[in-house]
Design a protein around this motif. Sequence first.
Motif, mmCIF file in Angstrom:
data_model
loop_
_atom_site.group_PDB
_atom_site.id
_atom_site.type_symbol
_atom_site.label_atom_id
_atom_site.label_comp_id
_atom_site.label_asym_id
_atom_site.label_seq_id
_atom_site.Cartn_x
_atom_site.Cartn_y
_atom_site.Cartn_z
ATOM 1 N N LEU A 148 -48.177 -75.518 -42.842
ATOM 2 C CA LEU A 148 -48.132 -76.974 -42.682
ATOM 3 C C LEU A 148 -46.823 -77.420 -42.039
ATOM 4 C CD1 LEU A 148 -49.680 -78.144 -46.084
ATOM 5 C CD2 LEU A 148 -50.676 -78.431 -43.802
ATOM 6 N N ALA A 149 -45.722 -76.817 -42.443
ATOM 7 C CA ALA A 149 -44.433 -77.172 -41.833
ATOM 8 C C ALA A 149 -44.428 -76.844 -40.344
ATOM 9 C CB ALA A 149 -43.300 -76.425 -42.543
ATOM 10 N N THR A 150 -45.059 -75.737 -39.964
ATOM 11 C CA THR A 150 -45.131 -75.366 -38.554
ATOM 12 C C THR A 150 -45.992 -76.353 -37.769
ATOM 13 O OG1 THR A 150 -44.882 -73.026 -39.164
ATOM 14 C CG2 THR A 150 -45.716 -73.511 -36.949
ATOM 15 N N SER B 139 -40.070 -78.883 -42.767
ATOM 16 C CA SER B 139 -40.178 -79.314 -41.370
ATOM 17 C C SER B 139 -38.899 -80.001 -40.896
ATOM 18 C CB SER B 139 -41.379 -80.249 -41.204
ATOM 19 O OG SER B 139 -41.188 -81.459 -41.916
ATOM 20 N N ILE B 140 -38.209 -80.693 -41.814
ATOM 21 C CA ILE B 140 -36.925 -81.311 -41.445
ATOM 22 C C ILE B 140 -35.921 -80.241 -41.032
ATOM 23 C CG2 ILE B 140 -34.974 -82.639 -42.339
ATOM 24 C CD1 ILE B 140 -36.918 -84.147 -44.114
ATOM 25 N N LEU B 141 -35.957 -79.089 -41.706
ATOM 26 C CA LEU B 141 -35.063 -77.986 -41.358
ATOM 27 C C LEU B 141 -35.515 -77.251 -40.107
ATOM 28 C CD1 LEU B 141 -34.687 -76.503 -44.958
ATOM 29 C CD2 LEU B 141 -33.144 -78.098 -43.814
ATOM 30 N N MET B 142 -36.806 -77.281 -39.841
ATOM 31 C CA MET B 142 -37.376 -76.502 -38.738
ATOM 32 C C MET B 142 -37.296 -77.225 -37.398
ATOM 33 S SD MET B 142 -41.150 -74.764 -38.700
ATOM 34 C CE MET B 142 -41.715 -73.761 -37.326
ATOM 35 N N ILE B 143 -37.447 -78.546 -37.410
ATOM 36 C CA ILE B 143 -37.522 -79.307 -36.158
ATOM 37 C C ILE B 143 -36.300 -79.097 -35.263
ATOM 38 C CG2 ILE B 143 -37.451 -81.662 -35.238
ATOM 39 C CD1 ILE B 143 -39.462 -82.462 -37.385
ATOM 40 N N PRO B 144 -35.052 -79.226 -35.752
ATOM 41 C CA PRO B 144 -33.916 -79.060 -34.836
ATOM 42 C C PRO B 144 -33.822 -77.673 -34.227
ATOM 43 C CG PRO B 144 -33.172 -79.205 -37.121
ATOM 44 C CD PRO B 144 -34.604 -79.605 -37.118
ATOM 45 N N VAL B 145 -34.240 -76.630 -34.954
ATOM 46 C CA VAL B 145 -34.219 -75.278 -34.388
ATOM 47 C C VAL B 145 -35.231 -75.171 -33.253
ATOM 48 C CG1 VAL B 145 -34.491 -72.829 -34.910
ATOM 49 C CG2 VAL B 145 -33.527 -74.362 -36.634
ATOM 50 N N ILE C 250 -37.070 -71.044 -42.419
ATOM 51 C CA ILE C 250 -37.548 -71.828 -43.559
ATOM 52 C C ILE C 250 -38.315 -71.000 -44.586
ATOM 53 C CG2 ILE C 250 -37.699 -73.874 -42.105
ATOM 54 C CD1 ILE C 250 -40.771 -73.485 -42.160
ATOM 55 N N THR C 251 -38.761 -69.809 -44.208
ATOM 56 C CA THR C 251 -39.625 -69.049 -45.115
ATOM 57 C C THR C 251 -38.914 -68.674 -46.405
ATOM 58 O OG1 THR C 251 -40.832 -68.154 -43.217
ATOM 59 C CG2 THR C 251 -41.081 -67.005 -45.300
#
Length: 353
Positions: free
Chosen positions: A143-145, A212-218, A272-273
């Motif tokens: 879901l985060a992806t 997702s907040i942690l994943m978006i900038p990467v 994020i995992t």
Amino acid sequence: MSHATLTPKPSSLRGATLPKWFGWAVAAGSVLLGLGISTAAGLDSDIQWALIAAVLFVVGSYAVSAKVEGRRQAKDRTATSLVWVAFLMALVPLISLIWETVKRGVKVLDGYFLTHSMGVVADTEPGGGIYHAIVGTLEQVGLATLISVPIGVLTAIYLVEYGRGRLAKAVTFFVDVMTGIPSIVAGLFVLSVWILMLDMGPSGFAGSMALSILMIPVVVRSTEEMLKLVPNELREASLALGVPKWRTILKVVLPTSIGGITTGVMLAIARITGETAPVLLLVWVTNFINTNPFQDPQASLPMYIYLQYANSGGSGAAYDRAWAAALTLIAFIMILNLVARGIARWKAPKTGR
């Protein structure tokens, strides 16, 4: 009168050169000498003799090379030696971590462990498995992806292809700020809005929003760099044929950079995992299988590992389950990277001679 023909002696512009096996010989000698010094000094740590050997390797390479080849070549060999030492220093803890995880994790890692949950099994008792944690991790990361990749890729496309002026600078600034946000802050933000204000309750989806907040900038940063590597000539050639800009981006720019974009997405997923703080705040834990990420607490592999250690009570069975879960998590990341490489090869633009 006859003139004698003088034949000049051939001159070589190259000085003395050490043989190719010189580096290996110095390395072997440094290891033996480091072991000898460590034994004579009564040092028991492997790290100590390894550091001594590393110093001897760098110093020995410079000294012999300076004597035979000159100081200029000696400096080059010293730089090469330092690179090798740094590489080995980075490789040793990685190999040690993988070896320790595999050695301890294989004790209980089998089909039963992967297909059963803890259920009614106490943390101090043998048995149980991680099926519920695998389901939770897959759903939360998935879901985060789904949330992060479209937002991140479209943001990067805007910054590279359209972004000009203050808005683009503001977006870049906030992306840089988000890159350094601690995971606990992202978890607290979603906790205050989703659970405390909207009273939605803990769920896997709440954890996915924080991840997702942690994943978006990467995703934004990696995609932006890959798009910048696409030659402008490809864009100009497409536009010169009358192709609209949006179609140029879709059919030319993205396929050309899809390999790097996929790799960046995989790095973001790996980022994020293993997060535990957002999961602890927003998802909570359960020993039972919950396949609905939008309702009730849900397990995850990072929290499972933590709880097995925290609630083990000195039980060897709990420690074994924790190591097996850690090995499963590492294998999950490795499989994702292999899949990403396969997709990158499949979608890469075909080149011909």
